[in-house]
Design an enzyme around this catalytic site. Structure first.
Site, short mmCIF file in Angstrom:
data_model
loop_
_atom_site.label_atom_id
_atom_site.label_comp_id
_atom_site.label_asym_id
_atom_site.label_seq_id
_atom_site.Cartn_x
_atom_site.Cartn_y
_atom_site.Cartn_z
N GLU A 1 35.00 23.82 -13.54
CA GLU A 1 36.31 23.63 -12.92
C GLU A 1 37.41 23.62 -13.96
O GLU A 1 38.55 24.01 -13.68
CB GLU A 1 36.32 22.33 -12.11
CG GLU A 1 37.49 22.23 -11.14
CD GLU A 1 37.33 21.11 -10.14
OE1 GLU A 1 36.95 21.39 -8.98
OE2 GLU A 1 37.57 19.94 -10.50
N HIS B 1 8.28 25.50 -16.84
CA HIS B 1 7.42 26.04 -15.78
C HIS B 1 8.23 26.69 -14.67
O HIS B 1 7.70 26.95 -13.58
CB HIS B 1 6.54 24.92 -15.22
CG HIS B 1 5.64 24.30 -16.23
ND1 HIS B 1 4.37 24.76 -16.51
CD2 HIS B 1 5.85 23.27 -17.09
CE1 HIS B 1 3.82 24.03 -17.46
NE2 HIS B 1 4.70 23.12 -17.83
N LYS C 1 40.12 25.10 0.37
CA LYS C 1 40.54 24.08 1.33
C LYS C 1 41.41 24.69 2.42
O LYS C 1 41.30 24.34 3.60
CB LYS C 1 41.29 22.96 0.61
CG LYS C 1 40.42 22.12 -0.33
CD LYS C 1 41.23 21.03 -1.00
CE LYS C 1 40.37 20.20 -1.93
NZ LYS C 1 41.16 19.14 -2.62
#
Length: 528
Positions: free
Chosen positions: A321, A350, A454
């Site tokens: 950000e 793994h 938003k």
């Protein structure tokens, strides 16, 4: 004469005994004159950091100061009013914590508060989650739970765990603006759960927000237990050492003084202008070298400690950000950024290390090594080794394999996972982000693209409500997506309306029904 690797290691290994921190950059490819070439630019950056800490406008897009450094050293604040506010807030947090722990402040049905439900999103939750997970023990004074999304099923999982003790659960609602949708929804869901149990939410609730915000006004009008401040000069992703993190962590039983002390001492160390003595500068320069100052590379975080499994998630927000920007400070298109991902060692060995070794070389790795394995003695297992010996060997083996494949890595070593060391790591990466942002000339302290998401979210909700209102006004009439677009006169929204309707008919909340057809795009929707 070619430098031996041992000599390179000695020249590229830095120990900071006062921080119990070691930094190894010997597995990065650095030219002999790299640091001397970067020295003039670093000199300018140190001057800019100094101005930032003294209260200069460091976020020009929003005309804001950047003061998260003041949170752990109020004496640095540019005026006495800010310094006093910080000191008073820390003291108020400690007093409130003592009142909760002692039972002076009790739940409405008596007894004592046992649990904390923290409701937030992004920077209002990631930092506290990371620190809580890293430092939590079975001796914690209160148990901390989190709601950090607007996913109903996810909230149900948390409320199911809390239901037997909801009457002894303290709810902390965190939102700087007071209008964040995810946090508002979490708060309203919590209110509903308390209401169902015939509990008064206000007698269990605490707000952390800016004075005057919607959340502040709600907490005042409903007479919640407490309200703690958030300040304009602290961004969400650097707020964990403000009330955002300190309230819940103190209630959990974590030593917040030690947490702040670790950050404060690291701030002092990374304020230094001698690059070799400044671990944050070295980190930022390694990021700059790995990306050639152009961004776009992946930063793979590999903490070899279960307690640090959320560190990668926390750093995703702090780094991505802050650094993921379309334009630089001059307004030029640069598309900067570092993509962060990671799991934990040796689990990573793994899973995706296969790709790190043989896939695209578009990344660099940061290992986090913790020297202390556990509190008690470890049993000797196979090969005359403890499980901790194997964990370190796994780190060393993965690093060696990466080096053999020509892949770069950095190793950060700390002595133990303590409040001091966690505070130190938070400060270290905050400062490294600030320095790297200055190296690539972007504003690390705003996030304009987040607002785009938003805005689009709000538009989707508005369109959904229009569709619902139309269907309810024409009950039992059936409409395809295309017919609804035509009736609502909203061209180019077919895909969005289709997605909205598929979700609406999959849930009973709004009573949307479906008449199926052979072709899914001929399906008709209606409300009875």
């Amino acid at each position: 004469m070619t430098e031996s690797f041992w000599q390179k290691f000695k020249n590229s290994f830095y120990a900071y005994s006062d921080l119990n921190l070691m930094l190894d950059i010997s597995h990065m490819t650095i030219s002999e004159n790299f640091f001397s070439q970067m020295a003039p630019q670093m000199e300018k950056i140190y001057a800019q950091i100094d101005l930032l800490e003294k209260g200069a406008i460091a976020n020009p897009d929003e005309n804001r100061r950047v003061g998260h450094y003041w949170l752990r050293n109020p004496e640095l604040a540019p005026d006495m009013e800010i310094a006093q506010a910080i000191q008073e807030n820390i003291e108020n947090i400690k007093v409130f914590t003592q009142q909760i722990h002692s039972g002076k402040i009790r739940p409405e049905n008596g007894g004592i508060f046992k649990n904390i439900l923290l409701i937030g999103v992004g920077g209002s939750c990631l930092g506290p989650q990371f620190v809580s997970e890293a430092l939590g023990t079975n001796k914690d004074q209160m148990v901390l739970y989190f709601i950090d999304n607007t996913d109903p099923d996810g909230m149900d999982q948390i409320f199911t765990r809390l239901e037997p003790e909801l009457d002894s659960t303290l709810c902390i609602v965190i939102s700087k603006s007071g209008g964040t949708l995810e946090t508002r929804n979490g708060m309203l869901e919590a209110k509903n759960r308390y209401h169902i149990k015939s509990l008064d939410f206000s007698k269990h609730a605490v707000s952390i927000t800016q004075v005057g915000s919607k959340l502040y006004q709600t907490s005042q009008s409903e007479r919640w237990l407490r309200s703690f401040p958030m300040w304009d000069w602290v961004g969400g992703r650097t707020s964990v050492l403000s009330a955002v993190g300190l309230v819940g962590l103190a209630l959990q039983g974590i030593d917040i003084d030690s947490l702040l002390a670790g950050a404060r001492l690291c701030d002092e160390k990374t304020r230094g202008v001698i690059t070799s003595q400044n671990p944050a500068s070295l980190l930022a320069l390694m990021w700059y070298k790995a990306t050639e100052g152009k961004g776009g590379k992946q930063m793979v975080m590999l903490p070899y400690k279960d307690r640090l499994v959320l560190f990668s998630k926390y750093l995703q927000q702090l780094i991505m950000e802050s650094l993921g920007k379309e334009k630089d400070l001059e307004g030029r298109i640069v598309h900067q950024g570092l993509a962060v991902f990671g799991n934990k060692g040796s689990t990573d060995q793994h899973s995706y290390v296969q790709q790190l070794l043989e896939g695209s070389d578009n990344f660099f790795v940061t290992f986090i090594e913790v020297l202390r394995d556990r509190v008690q003695l470890s049993p000797i297992l196979a090969d005359n080794s403890t499980s901790g010996d194997y964990l370190q060997a796994s780190l060393l083996g993965t690093r060696a394999a990466l080096t053999m494949k020509g892949r770069e890595s950095i190793t950060i070593t700390i002595s133990d996972v303590t409040p001091f060391s966690i505070g130190m790591l938070i400060s270290l990466f905050e400062r490294a982000v600030s320095i790297y942002a200055l190296l690539v000339n972007v504003n690390a302290y705003h996030q304009p693209a987040v607002e785009m998401g938003k805005t689009c979210t709000g538009e989707a909700i508005t369109l959904k409500n229009c569709v619902l209102a139309f269907l309810r006004a024409h009950r039992n009439q059936k409409f395809t997506v295309e017919e609804l677009v035509e009736q609502l006169d909203c061209p180019n929204t077919e895909e969005l309306i289709f997605k909205l309707l598929v979700h609406l008919r999959s849930n009973p909340d709004h009573s949307v029904k479906l008449k199926k057809h052979e072709n899914i795009f001929d399906d008709q929707y209606y409300v009875e």
